[in-house]
Design an enzyme around this catalytic site. Structure first.
Site, short mmCIF file in Angstrom:
data_model
loop_
_atom_site.label_atom_id
_atom_site.label_comp_id
_atom_site.label_asym_id
_atom_site.label_seq_id
_atom_site.Cartn_x
_atom_site.Cartn_y
_atom_site.Cartn_z
N LYS A 292 0.83 -1.24 0.08
CA LYS A 292 -0.09 0.04 -0.12
C LYS A 292 0.98 1.26 0.08
O LYS A 292 0.80 2.12 -0.86
CB LYS A 292 -0.96 0.05 1.30
N ARG B 36 -9.61 0.79 8.98
CA ARG B 36 -9.25 -0.45 9.37
C ARG B 36 -10.19 -1.53 9.70
O ARG B 36 -10.00 -2.63 10.08
CB ARG B 36 -8.16 -0.18 10.32
N ARG C 248 11.51 -5.53 4.97
CA ARG C 248 11.53 -4.12 4.93
C ARG C 248 12.42 -3.06 5.75
O ARG C 248 12.86 -3.22 6.98
CB ARG C 248 9.99 -3.54 5.07
N ARG D 71 11.30 -1.47 11.08
CA ARG D 71 10.04 -1.21 12.01
C ARG D 71 10.09 -2.24 13.23
O ARG D 71 10.08 -3.10 12.97
CB ARG D 71 8.96 -1.15 11.08
N ARG E 51 -0.70 -9.11 13.34
CA ARG E 51 -1.20 -8.17 12.53
C ARG E 51 -1.74 -8.62 11.28
O ARG E 51 -2.90 -8.18 11.04
CB ARG E 51 0.14 -7.32 11.63
#
Ligand code: AP5
Ligand code: MG
Length: 215
Positions: A13, A88, A127, A160, A171
């Site tokens: 996203k 969400r 990431r 992160r 998640r």
């Protein structure tokens, strides 16, 4: 363009949003980025949000809805916006619809970026994000030219806190239980579009442009 980006953690996203803002010059509104900045600043909001984010849970609706309400009233949203990570859950989606109705700026599209579960873990553990400009990299798929340094602005890259395997699993479960039902929500309202988010980032972006704008 007034767009909501839907998709599981790691679907891309943020990556696609960055390309859309370059093309259209409209703001990307990422509740995750806003919350991470509040955490980094050590503000009361950040302190409250951190305990939820570290566990992979959603931050309470009243907190994120307040943030979005303030942000959508900023003048730069008049020419359009890309919502990344909001809404969400159904309560957030309903509040957003009511808010945008009042502001007379209804959504054009909700784009679901679909990626198989098996690909997401590697994308998230690999990431790295720039502290300066928030550009995303991936040590497996799209590494920076110089290890730990942003190609675009020379900023330091970070991993992160919620990109740990256990937190990622939570998640993904929270996404299935609370966020995935929004695909049906937007299908019913007639603005749902979807793109397969597998393949090269630029190749996906081409498909996104065709789906959203026909070119
Ligand atoms: P948030 O920051 O929104 O995280 P998320 O939804 O888990 O999504 P990600 O940012 O992890 O994934 P992405 O889809 O943006 O993927 P990206 O482009 O980076 O939320 C974090 C937390 O904040 C939540 O858990 C919650 O606690 C809180 N929060 C936020 N919003 C909230 C809300 N509305 N309500 C309540 N709580 C909220 O890509 C991932 C990686 O893959 C990158 O390394 C990238 O380089 C790579 N990649 C991208 N595309 C490709 C490709 N095509 N091929 C290979 N690799 C790729
Ligand atoms: Mg993101």
């Amino acid at each position: 363009m007034r767009l909501v980006l839907l998709g599981a953690p790691g679907a891309g996203k943020g990556t696609q949003a960055k390309k859309l803002i370059e093309k259209h010059g409209i703001p990307q509104i990422s509740t995750g980025d806003i919350l991470r900045k509040a955490v980094a600043d050590g503000s009361p909001l950040g302190k409250e949000a951190k305990s939820y984010m570290d566990k992979g849970e959603l931050v309470p609706d009243k907190v994120v809805i307040g943030l979005i309400e303030d942000r959508l009233k900023q003048p730069d949203c008049k020419k359009g916006f890309i919502l990344d990570g909001f809404p969400r859950n159904t309560a957030q989606a309903e509040t957003l619809d009511a808010m945008l109705k009042k502001l007379n700026m209804p959504l054009d599209s909700a784009l679901s970026v679909d990626v198989p579960k098996d690909d997401l873990m590697k994308r998230l553990t690999g990431r790295r994000t720039c502290k300066g400009c928030q550009q995303m990299y991936n040590v497996y798929f799209s590494p920076p030219k110089k290890n730990g340094v942003c190609d675009k602005c020379g900023g330091e890259l970070f991993h992160r806190d919620d990109d740990k395997e256990e937190t990622i699993k939570r998640r993904l479960d929270v996404y299935d239980a609370q966020t995935a039902p929004l695909i049906n929500y937007y299908k019913k309202s007639g603005i749902l579009k979807s793109v397969i988010g597998v393949g090269g980032i630029d190749e996906i972006f081409k498909k996104v442009c065709i789906i959203l704008e026909g070119k």
